[in-house]
Scaffold this active site. Structure first.
Site, PDB file in Angstrom:
ATOM      1  N   ASP A 166       0.442   0.726   6.499  1.00 33.86           N
ATOM      2  CA  ASP A 166       1.442  -0.231   6.039  1.00 33.86           C
ATOM      3  C   ASP A 166       0.996  -1.659   6.352  1.00 33.86           C
ATOM      4  O   ASP A 166       0.607  -1.964   7.477  1.00 33.86           O
ATOM      5  CB  ASP A 166       2.788   0.058   6.715  1.00 33.86           C
ATOM      6  CG  ASP A 166       3.924  -0.755   6.131  1.00 33.86           C
ATOM      7  OD1 ASP A 166       3.817  -1.177   4.960  1.00 33.86           O
ATOM      8  OD2 ASP A 166       4.917  -0.976   6.847  1.00 33.86           O
ATOM      9  N   SER A 189       3.392  -1.289  14.451  1.00 30.36           N
ATOM     10  CA  SER A 189       4.098  -0.009  14.549  1.00 30.36           C
ATOM     11  C   SER A 189       3.867   0.580  15.937  1.00 30.36           C
ATOM     12  O   SER A 189       4.234  -0.044  16.927  1.00 30.36           O
ATOM     13  CB  SER A 189       3.633   0.943  13.433  1.00 30.36           C
ATOM     14  OG  SER A 189       4.397   2.123  13.415  1.00 30.36           O
ATOM     15  N   THR A 190       3.257   1.751  16.026  1.00 31.20           N
ATOM     16  CA  THR A 190       3.055   2.401  17.330  1.00 31.20           C
ATOM     17  C   THR A 190       2.276   1.488  18.268  1.00 31.20           C
ATOM     18  O   THR A 190       1.200   1.003  17.933  1.00 31.20           O
ATOM     19  CB  THR A 190       2.296   3.727  17.148  1.00 31.20           C
ATOM     20  OG1 THR A 190       2.976   4.527  16.183  1.00 31.20           O
ATOM     21  CG2 THR A 190       2.211   4.476  18.466  1.00 31.20           C
ATOM     22  N   MET A 224       0.130   3.343  13.453  1.00 34.50           N
ATOM     23  CA  MET A 224      -0.382   4.431  12.631  1.00 34.50           C
ATOM     24  C   MET A 224      -0.250   4.081  11.152  1.00 34.50           C
ATOM     25  O   MET A 224       0.606   3.303  10.759  1.00 34.50           O
ATOM     26  CB  MET A 224       0.386   5.729  12.916  1.00 34.50           C
ATOM     27  CG  MET A 224       0.151   6.316  14.293  1.00 34.50           C
ATOM     28  SD  MET A 224       1.034   7.879  14.513  1.00 34.50           S
ATOM     29  CE  MET A 224       0.169   8.916  13.327  1.00 34.50           C
ATOM     30  N   HIS A 237       8.025  -1.063  13.043  1.00 37.57           N
ATOM     31  CA  HIS A 237       8.602   0.216  12.634  1.00 37.57           C
ATOM     32  C   HIS A 237       9.429   0.786  13.790  1.00 37.57           C
ATOM     33  O   HIS A 237       8.874   1.198  14.813  1.00 37.57           O
ATOM     34  CB  HIS A 237       7.506   1.218  12.266  1.00 37.57           C
ATOM     35  CG  HIS A 237       6.699   0.808  11.074  1.00 37.57           C
ATOM     36  ND1 HIS A 237       5.419   1.260  10.849  1.00 37.57           N
ATOM     37  CD2 HIS A 237       6.987  -0.016  10.029  1.00 37.57           C
ATOM     38  CE1 HIS A 237       4.952   0.744   9.720  1.00 37.57           C
ATOM     39  NE2 HIS A 237       5.883  -0.037   9.201  1.00 37.57           N
TER      40      HIS A 237
END
Length: 367
Positions: free
Chosen positions: A309, A185-186, A306, A212
């Site tokens: 998940d 993600s991030t 973050m 994401h």
């Protein structure tokens, strides 16, 4: 606690006002200055030392990408890019994320019909993460693929030879014993750049990727990764047949799952089921689709991001007997969230720095 200081950079007076007002609506943040181009941004960062910067891309005198690289080299500061919704804007955003930006938001259009409340919420979430980010050294130019860094068993050396030119044809086979699945993600675009650029031509497994990211941006991400890699990288489509030496990026807004067809081939299915933990695509959804495929040696990776998940899905896969589970270590993560969650529930067999993940995958797949 004193508010975090934010610098707003945009060539439009109107947009500087909108962004500043949205930021200031949260007492945790204070806009301490603005800049109308990249050169001013560099000067203001050195003078004001803000906790984070919001940066437009297209500006006169010096654009946001050039300013970002200078800031990361001279005065490293968390930067959130403001991206347009165009394909060109998405492509520039992917480059910015590779070069050190911690995240991005889609730029408000200023339209009366725009739901500014949602934009404000998202901006505050990104700032919350940005001001707590541990910045890592970033090369001024993207890293070129370096297959020679991989540790290759002699018996498989011929399979791993890199082509002499990017004009070489990238293709794979529908027959394979190994499969790699990556969630992030991030900070993910930069992490994926590092890992995928070091996967050599002829890699004898398909690679599944959930990042994401909104629609359009995942297409640009796949194109960018394809440009710097020696395997084929595509945005996944409904019914794609999995092939070796190919990476499939889940499209923004769609869950990606894998299934085995009647003809014994492995294929991709996309769906619009409810987001999982706020995400669609979801890493957990992809991981869980691999649970019944014990005939394959599955290698599961969670990198920077973050939230949590993918952690539960990784644990389920570990308990079902997968070959490898890898979590990126805290020292190289932009945000140590998803990997931390996996480590805390003992889902990760290996905790590795980012630069070692491609090497470990090559060792696992080729041994």
């Amino acid at each position: 606690m004193a508010p975090y200081n934010i610098l707003v950079v945009d060539d439009s007076v109107f947009m500087r006002k909108i962004i500043s007002d949205l930021i200031s609506d949260n007492p945790q943040y204070k806009v301490i200055g603005t800049a109308k181009n990249g050169q001013e941004a560099i000067e203001q960062v050195k003078l004001l030392r803000p906790d984070a910067v919001t940066m437009d891309v297209e500006m006169p005198i010096m654009n946001g990408l050039d300013a970002l690289q200078r800031i990361m080299a001279e005065q490293p500061t968390p930067v959130i890019m403001l991206s347009s919704l165009t394909q060109e804007g998405a492509s520039e955003t992917i480059k910015a994320l590779e070069w050190g930006a911690v995240d991005f938001i889609r730029k408000p259009s200023g339209s009366i019909s725009l739901d500014l409340y949602k934009v404000k919420q998202l901006l505050h979430e990104k700032l919350h993460m940005a001001v707590r980010t541990k910045l890592r050294p970033v090369p001024q130019q993207p890293v070129s693929p370096r297959v020679t860094q991989l540790i290759i068993p002699k018996s498989n050396a011929s399979l791993m030879k890199a082509p002499d030119t990017k004009l070489a044809v990238k293709h794979g086979s529908t027959y394979f014993d190994h499969l790699v699945a990556i969630g992030t993600s991030t900070g993910g675009p930069r992490a994926l750049h590092q890992v995928i650029s070091h996967i050599p031509a002829g890699f004898p497994a398909p690679i599944l990727i959930v990042q994401h990211m909104p629609p359009n941006f995942t297409k640009s991400l796949a194109q960018r990764l394809n440009d710097i890699s020696q395997i084929q990288v595509v945005e996944a489509a409904e019914g794609d047949v999995l092939q070796t030496a190919t990476a499939y990026v889940a499209p923004g807004g769609w869950h990606m799952v894998i299934y085995k067809d009647m003809d014994k081939t492995y294929k991709i299915r996309l769906n619009k089921e409810e987001p999982r933990s706020g995400h669609r695509p979801s890493v957990d959804v992809m991981f869980e689709s691999l649970l019944g495929m014990s005939e394959l040696k599955r290698h599961i990776v969670l990198m920077t991001g973050m939230g949590s998940d993918g952690a539960k899905g990784m644990l389920s896969l570990k308990q079902s007997g997968v070959s490898t589970t890898i979590a990126e270590c805290e020292e190289t993560c932009v945000v140590y969230g998803m990997p931390r969650a996996a480590v805390e529930i003992q889902a990760a067999m290996h905790v590795l720095p980012l630069q070692d993940i491609a090497t470990r995958l090559a060792q696992c797949v080729l041994n």
